[in-house]
Enzyme design. Structure first.
Site, short mmCIF file in Angstrom:
data_model
loop_
_atom_site.label_atom_id
_atom_site.label_comp_id
_atom_site.label_asym_id
_atom_site.label_seq_id
_atom_site.Cartn_x
_atom_site.Cartn_y
_atom_site.Cartn_z
N HIS A 61 -1.78 5.14 -0.81
CA HIS A 61 -0.51 5.49 -1.44
C HIS A 61 -0.48 4.87 -2.83
O HIS A 61 -1.06 3.81 -3.06
CB HIS A 61 0.66 4.96 -0.61
CG HIS A 61 0.86 5.66 0.68
ND1 HIS A 61 2.06 5.63 1.35
CD2 HIS A 61 0.03 6.42 1.45
CE1 HIS A 61 1.96 6.32 2.46
NE2 HIS A 61 0.73 6.80 2.55
N GLU A 63 1.73 3.18 -4.34
CA GLU A 63 2.23 1.80 -4.33
C GLU A 63 1.13 0.81 -3.93
O GLU A 63 0.97 -0.25 -4.53
CB GLU A 63 3.41 1.63 -3.37
CG GLU A 63 4.60 2.49 -3.68
CD GLU A 63 4.61 3.78 -2.88
OE1 GLU A 63 3.60 4.50 -2.86
OE2 GLU A 63 5.66 4.08 -2.27
N CYS A 98 4.44 0.79 2.60
CA CYS A 98 4.52 0.35 1.20
C CYS A 98 5.66 -0.64 0.99
O CYS A 98 5.52 -1.59 0.23
CB CYS A 98 4.66 1.57 0.29
SG CYS A 98 3.17 2.59 0.30
#
Length: 165
Positions: A61, A63, A98
Protein backbone atom coordinates in the site's frame (compact mmCIF):
# COMPACT_ATOMS: atom_id res chain seq x y z
CA UNK A 1 -11.24 10.38 18.36
CA UNK A 2 -10.38 13.72 16.94
CA UNK A 3 -11.40 14.31 13.35
CA UNK A 4 -11.02 17.67 11.75
CA UNK A 5 -12.28 18.76 8.40
CA UNK A 6 -9.86 21.53 7.66
CA UNK A 7 -10.01 24.54 5.43
CA UNK A 8 -7.75 24.16 2.44
CA UNK A 9 -4.59 26.18 2.70
CA UNK A 10 -1.54 26.10 0.48
CA UNK A 11 0.52 23.60 2.51
CA UNK A 12 -2.23 21.04 2.93
CA UNK A 13 -3.26 21.41 -0.67
CA UNK A 14 0.32 21.27 -1.99
CA UNK A 15 1.16 18.02 -0.23
CA UNK A 16 -2.20 16.40 -0.98
CA UNK A 17 -1.86 17.32 -4.64
CA UNK A 18 1.49 15.49 -4.64
CA UNK A 19 -0.25 12.44 -3.18
CA UNK A 20 -2.92 12.73 -5.88
CA UNK A 21 -0.21 12.77 -8.56
CA UNK A 22 1.18 9.55 -7.08
CA UNK A 23 -2.32 8.05 -7.16
CA UNK A 24 -2.66 9.00 -10.83
CA UNK A 25 0.66 7.30 -11.64
CA UNK A 26 -0.48 4.19 -9.78
CA UNK A 27 -3.72 4.14 -11.76
CA UNK A 28 -1.84 4.37 -15.07
CA UNK A 29 0.06 1.25 -14.00
CA UNK A 30 -3.11 -0.71 -13.19
CA UNK A 31 -2.92 -0.11 -9.45
CA UNK A 32 -5.78 1.11 -7.27
CA UNK A 33 -5.20 4.90 -7.33
CA UNK A 34 -4.04 5.66 -3.83
CA UNK A 35 -1.08 7.94 -3.20
CA UNK A 36 0.83 8.90 -0.07
CA UNK A 37 3.45 11.49 0.87
CA UNK A 38 5.44 11.89 4.09
CA UNK A 39 6.55 15.36 5.14
CA UNK A 40 9.23 16.37 7.65
CA UNK A 41 9.79 20.05 8.48
CA UNK A 42 7.75 21.09 5.42
CA UNK A 43 9.92 18.92 3.14
CA UNK A 44 8.74 15.83 1.29
CA UNK A 45 10.61 12.78 2.56
CA UNK A 46 8.94 10.04 0.50
CA UNK A 47 6.10 9.65 -1.96
CA UNK A 48 4.52 6.69 -3.67
CA UNK A 49 1.36 5.20 -5.02
CA UNK A 50 0.15 1.65 -4.50
CA UNK A 51 2.51 -1.01 -5.89
CA UNK A 52 0.58 -4.18 -5.05
CA UNK A 53 0.15 -5.31 -8.67
CA UNK A 54 3.71 -4.47 -9.69
CA UNK A 55 5.23 -6.54 -6.90
CA UNK A 56 2.42 -9.11 -6.53
CA UNK A 57 2.33 -8.14 -2.86
CA UNK A 58 -0.90 -7.11 -1.10
CA UNK A 59 1.14 -5.28 1.56
CA UNK A 60 2.51 -2.70 -0.89
CA UNK A 61 0.00 0.00 0.00
CA UNK A 62 1.18 3.55 -0.65
CA UNK A 63 1.26 4.29 3.08
CA UNK A 64 3.40 1.25 3.88
CA UNK A 65 5.87 2.16 1.14
CA UNK A 66 6.35 5.78 2.26
CA UNK A 67 6.59 4.80 5.92
CA UNK A 68 9.34 2.28 5.15
CA UNK A 69 11.21 4.73 2.92
CA UNK A 70 10.87 7.44 5.55
CA UNK A 71 12.32 5.15 8.22
CA UNK A 72 15.31 4.43 6.02
CA UNK A 73 15.88 8.11 5.17
CA UNK A 74 15.53 9.30 8.77
CA UNK A 75 17.84 6.53 10.02
CA UNK A 76 20.46 7.58 7.45
CA UNK A 77 20.16 11.12 8.81
CA UNK A 78 20.82 9.79 12.32
CA UNK A 79 17.25 10.48 13.43
CA UNK A 80 14.85 8.25 15.36
CA UNK A 81 12.76 5.66 13.59
CA UNK A 82 9.89 7.11 15.59
CA UNK A 83 8.38 9.74 13.37
CA UNK A 84 6.85 12.11 15.92
CA UNK A 85 7.59 15.06 13.68
CA UNK A 86 6.45 13.42 10.46
CA UNK A 87 3.14 14.05 8.71
CA UNK A 88 1.54 11.72 6.20
CA UNK A 89 -0.84 12.72 3.42
CA UNK A 90 -2.94 9.99 1.84
CA UNK A 91 -5.60 10.25 -0.85
CA UNK A 92 -7.83 7.63 0.82
CA UNK A 93 -8.62 6.84 4.44
CA UNK A 94 -6.01 4.28 5.52
CA UNK A 95 -7.06 0.67 6.00
CA UNK A 96 -6.56 -1.04 9.37
CA UNK A 97 -3.08 -2.32 8.40
CA UNK A 98 -1.88 1.12 7.35
CA UNK A 99 -3.50 2.86 10.31
CA UNK A 100 -1.69 0.48 12.67
CA UNK A 101 1.59 1.13 10.87
CA UNK A 102 0.98 4.89 11.18
CA UNK A 103 0.48 4.38 14.91
CA UNK A 104 3.61 2.24 15.30
CA UNK A 105 5.68 4.85 13.45
CA UNK A 106 4.33 7.54 15.78
CA UNK A 107 3.25 9.80 12.91
CA UNK A 108 2.26 13.22 14.26
CA UNK A 109 -0.48 14.12 11.77
CA UNK A 110 -2.51 12.08 9.31
CA UNK A 111 -4.16 14.03 6.50
CA UNK A 112 -6.38 12.15 4.09
CA UNK A 113 -8.75 12.91 1.24
CA UNK A 114 -11.65 10.53 0.65
CA UNK A 115 -13.37 8.44 3.30
CA UNK A 116 -13.43 4.66 2.81
CA UNK A 117 -16.66 3.28 4.32
CA UNK A 118 -15.87 -0.22 3.01
CA UNK A 119 -12.23 -0.74 3.97
CA UNK A 120 -11.21 2.23 6.09
CA UNK A 121 -9.54 1.70 9.42
CA UNK A 122 -9.65 5.21 10.87
CA UNK A 123 -13.12 6.73 10.63
CA UNK A 124 -14.82 3.53 9.45
CA UNK A 125 -14.30 -0.17 10.05
CA UNK A 126 -11.93 -1.11 12.86
CA UNK A 127 -11.22 2.51 13.92
CA UNK A 128 -7.67 1.57 14.92
CA UNK A 129 -6.87 4.79 16.76
CA UNK A 130 -9.88 4.41 19.07
CA UNK A 131 -8.72 1.10 20.58
CA UNK A 132 -7.24 1.11 24.06
CA UNK A 133 -4.42 -1.05 22.69
CA UNK A 134 -3.37 1.67 20.25
CA UNK A 135 -0.05 3.05 21.50
CA UNK A 136 -0.07 6.29 19.53
CA UNK A 137 -2.92 8.31 18.08
CA UNK A 138 -1.99 10.88 15.44
CA UNK A 139 -4.00 14.00 14.86
CA UNK A 140 -6.39 13.17 12.03
CA UNK A 141 -7.53 15.63 9.39
CA UNK A 142 -9.92 14.41 6.72
CA UNK A 143 -11.54 15.73 3.56
CA UNK A 144 -8.50 17.40 1.96
CA UNK A 145 -9.00 17.39 -1.83
CA UNK A 146 -11.70 14.81 -1.14
CA UNK A 147 -13.50 15.18 -4.47
CA UNK A 148 -10.35 14.75 -6.56
CA UNK A 149 -9.36 11.64 -4.64
CA UNK A 150 -12.87 10.21 -4.81
CA UNK A 151 -13.14 10.90 -8.55
CA UNK A 152 -9.88 9.07 -9.27
CA UNK A 153 -11.12 6.00 -7.45
CA UNK A 154 -14.56 6.09 -9.07
CA UNK A 155 -13.09 6.38 -12.59
CA UNK A 156 -10.65 3.55 -11.92
CA UNK A 157 -13.28 1.13 -10.65
CA UNK A 158 -15.79 2.09 -13.36
CA UNK A 159 -13.16 1.35 -16.01
CA UNK A 160 -12.28 -1.92 -14.26
CA UNK A 161 -15.92 -3.01 -14.13
CA UNK A 162 -16.49 -2.09 -17.79
CA UNK A 163 -13.42 -4.02 -18.92
CA UNK A 164 -14.77 -7.22 -17.34
CA UNK A 165 -18.05 -7.16 -19.25
Amino acid sequence: MLFYVIMENNNYKKFMLLAIEEAKLASKNGEVPVGAVTVYNSNVIAKSGNLMVKYSDPLMHAEMIVLKRSSEILANMGLSIRHEKLDIYVTLEPCAMCAQAISLCRIANLYYGADDPKSGGVKYGSKVFEHSTCHHKPNVFSGIEKEKSKELLQKFFKKLRNSNI
